[in-house]
Design an enzyme around this catalytic site. Sequence first.
Site, PDB file in Angstrom:
ATOM      1  N   ASP A 231       0.847  -1.186   0.000  1.00  0.00           N
ATOM      2  CA  ASP A 231       0.000   0.000   0.000  1.00  0.00           C
ATOM      3  C   ASP A 231       0.885   1.240   0.000  1.00  0.00           C
ATOM      4  OD1 ASP A 231      -2.420  -1.170  -0.060  1.00  0.00           O
ATOM      5  OD2 ASP A 231      -2.811  -1.053   2.079  1.00  0.00           O
TER       6      ASP A 231
ATOM      7  N   ASP B  20      -4.650  -2.730   4.736  1.00  0.00           N
ATOM      8  CA  ASP B  20      -5.226  -2.259   5.994  1.00  0.00           C
ATOM      9  C   ASP B  20      -6.743  -2.220   5.991  1.00  0.00           C
ATOM     10  OD1 ASP B  20      -5.660  -0.170   4.294  1.00  0.00           O
ATOM     11  OD2 ASP B  20      -4.364   1.256   5.315  1.00  0.00           O
TER      12      ASP B  20
ATOM     13  N   ASP C 182      -9.198  -5.280   1.457  1.00  0.00           N
ATOM     14  CA  ASP C 182      -7.897  -5.898   1.185  1.00  0.00           C
ATOM     15  C   ASP C 182      -7.869  -7.369   1.591  1.00  0.00           C
ATOM     16  OD1 ASP C 182      -6.568  -3.669   0.137  1.00  0.00           O
ATOM     17  OD2 ASP C 182      -6.204  -2.869   2.137  1.00  0.00           O
TER      18      ASP C 182
END
Length: 891
Positions: free
Chosen positions: A461, A768, A772
């Site tokens: 990310d 997070d 996901d």
Amino acid sequence: MSNLFKGSPYRRRRDLESGSRSADLDRDLDDYESSSPFNITSTKNASVERLRRWRQAALVLNASRRFRYTLDLKKEEEKKQILRKIRAHAQAIRAAYLFKEAGLRVNGTTDPQKTSGGDFAVSQEQLTTVTRDHNITALQELGGVKGLAEALKTSPEKGILGDDSDLVKRKNVFGSNTYPQKKGRSFWMFLWEAWQDLTLIILMVAAAASLALGIKTEGIKEGWYDGVSIAFAVLLVIVVTAISDYRQSLQFQNLNEEKRNIHLEVIRGGRRVEVSIYDIVVGDVIPLNIGDQVHKSTSEPFLMSGCKVADGSGTMLVTGVGINTEWGLLMASISEDTGEETPLQVRLNGVATFIGIVGLSVAVLVLVVLMIRYFTGHTKNPDGSIQFKAGRTSVSAAVDGAIKIFTVAVTIVVVAVPEGLPLAVTLTLAYSMRKMMRDKALVRRLSACETMGSATTICSDKTGTLTLNEMTVVDAYVGGQKLDPPDNKARLSGVLSSLLIQGVAQNTNGSVFVPEGAGDVEVSGSPTEKAILVWGLKLGMDFDAVRSQSTLVHVFPFNSEKKRGGVALQSAESQVYIHWKGAAEIVLACCSRYSDASGEVVPMDEDKALFFKNAIEDMAARSLRCVAIAYRPYEEKVPADEQQLMQWKLPEDDLILLAIVGIKDPCRPGVRDAIQLCQNAGVKVRMVTGDNLQTAKAIALECGILGSDADAVEPNLIEGRIFRAYSDEQREEIAEKISVMGRSSPNDKLLLVQALRKRGHVVAVTGDGTNDAPALHEADIGLSMGIQGTEVAKESSDIIILDDNFASVVKVVRWGRSVYANIQKFIQFQLTVNVAALIINVVAAISSGDVPLNAVQLLWVNLIMDTLGALALATEPPTDHLMHRPPVGRR
């Protein structure tokens, strides 16, 4: 208001403690007995594969001394049988209780209140009747959820007081959010298990025979040496093994406690505070957001206020904790098995089996050769006399000679079988887990320690991992013009300011707490929400006052697919407004008008649309996250029925643009060096972000994922919509080249992971958010964020990065490689000694009929080699040169 909240729709049923409130004990137990909900077929196949590996491991000679803390299928089946019995008993008890209760109601009687609620207008028994027994009638008698909240001295808006005295009162009356856990096995149990090893039992028998033989032939003064030495060596092996296993079990228990200690937000005294699930008390109000996980061991909850829980909004009232909940009772009656077999251990089972077979073959060969030489008269004493003469040597002497030969053969087996290998693996994994915890990485799956050493690529990310996640609004375009500074409210008309502040205050899952008297204002929520709320405060926003001026009708929470979120509000004048907030270019594309500086609504012509697009590109090029805020009045009738309201889609077209803000989130210090270290180690770092392509490009250049502008071309730099449009074969081809993917949806991330794995990569993924979870589950190693990560993401992951820092991910790679390196060192050391000892004894036995290394000597070599060697080599820390090697690889 009185709907029983029966479960979080985001639950990931990966282990026993995960999940939310369930009304059906059968389903809870079935969830526990099952594995991942994502792929039942794959779970069955995995079970078959585990069975195959278990059968292979069963060939090892020392079966009881296989890898400690590994999967035991027999124990698993026993556990399932116990759970089925518990379920049957629970159903019988519940049926009897409900039958009795029904009889009381028919006779016009009710259960007397056994105890008082103290300072509260409701007792624990009443709450138990409502929650654990699902008695809606009892809830209605208390005045519904609203009346129950008043009885518990709490409110949907401000929660409980939350001071020390209030918390103590609630714990005294309603209990703490814990349940009695079964004690772990004692040291004596480990000692007893170590004693059960078949080879050690044979050695103890050999020790007794050697002692008797020595005393008989050499007298008690000289004859006790060999027998007692063998016995002492065996006892030492047993004690050392038991101590090691016991210490590792304690470490695994501590790590499991860390894993279970989940933190969540509650509302106390009107402010949001983060507490451990163990500190939740009855009366607490928990705000619900997408990805929040309501643990069965945490609460028996009721929906208090807000919109649909499936939309990630609303609050929840805690009405039961710990042992006073159905799940608490069940958890107290079972114990958790921390056993888990890792791929490395499965692989080494084959190695150990092969070495054991070789050792057994050598021992049998030596036994046969020595027996033949002995009984054919070719074995001589040191003085040259023949040991066995047919017809002359007594039976007793012949048996003594055969026992000596048998003891040597048994000792060879002991030396050959790599008994220290399980100890070395257990030690290095436990040592790595403990050290990784200090490096801000909590290991949830033991196999992740080693698998991370094989990682060939990391899909990371951007926000919070590569950046600091400390966001501030640094640019703002409001009223068709740029504000300089961005909080220059003097240039805004009252109408425009009012609409903008309404959108900021109402279309958010964050909150603002203003303490009474002096004190700093506290802003909570995601970093993006906090940045926009702080900006709103600078524009003169009174958060509580604005939220009280209109009623929330419907919520469409921020969606990773659509990159925006919205709310429908009804003002005091019954006017309905739809407010949207999200990715700037996406929201801008939905706008047909904009509000100018005077508050007038002006059509969006091509020149103005181009002005706003250029502003977005300029901010994105400076690595700013661009967020647009828009609204529209809604003249049609809002659905009145709750079912229709749940299915109502907020209008997304013909919006009026209010503002575009640029939010700065600087790169983390040291992230560039960490990425360079990964690249040197042969691990490619790829950025997968929901931000637009220009913002992603700017951050990638800043942190070193892209070397220069020349690298920022397709397919190195690609949008999620383009990637998903490719065929499966094309995606596999393109995936190899991708360095940055912008405007990606959760499904794009999943597709990338699948494509990379098909190409043979060992993929690590950071995430997070709730969305996901599929990618984290699909990856070889899922790494969730401990600060900003949702509970669903954490449950789907193998490792939790406690500081959300990419540098910690790199440390995990180092430790993963260290596991392999340490095991390789130990195997090299052990094989060297094993092969040398075996060759010496085999050659000597065949050539001279005697062995230069007797049983005692071999046992002491084995003791030092296995135990002390494992302790020394398995606990070596990682070195820098490990990050200059290529990855270990999948096989």
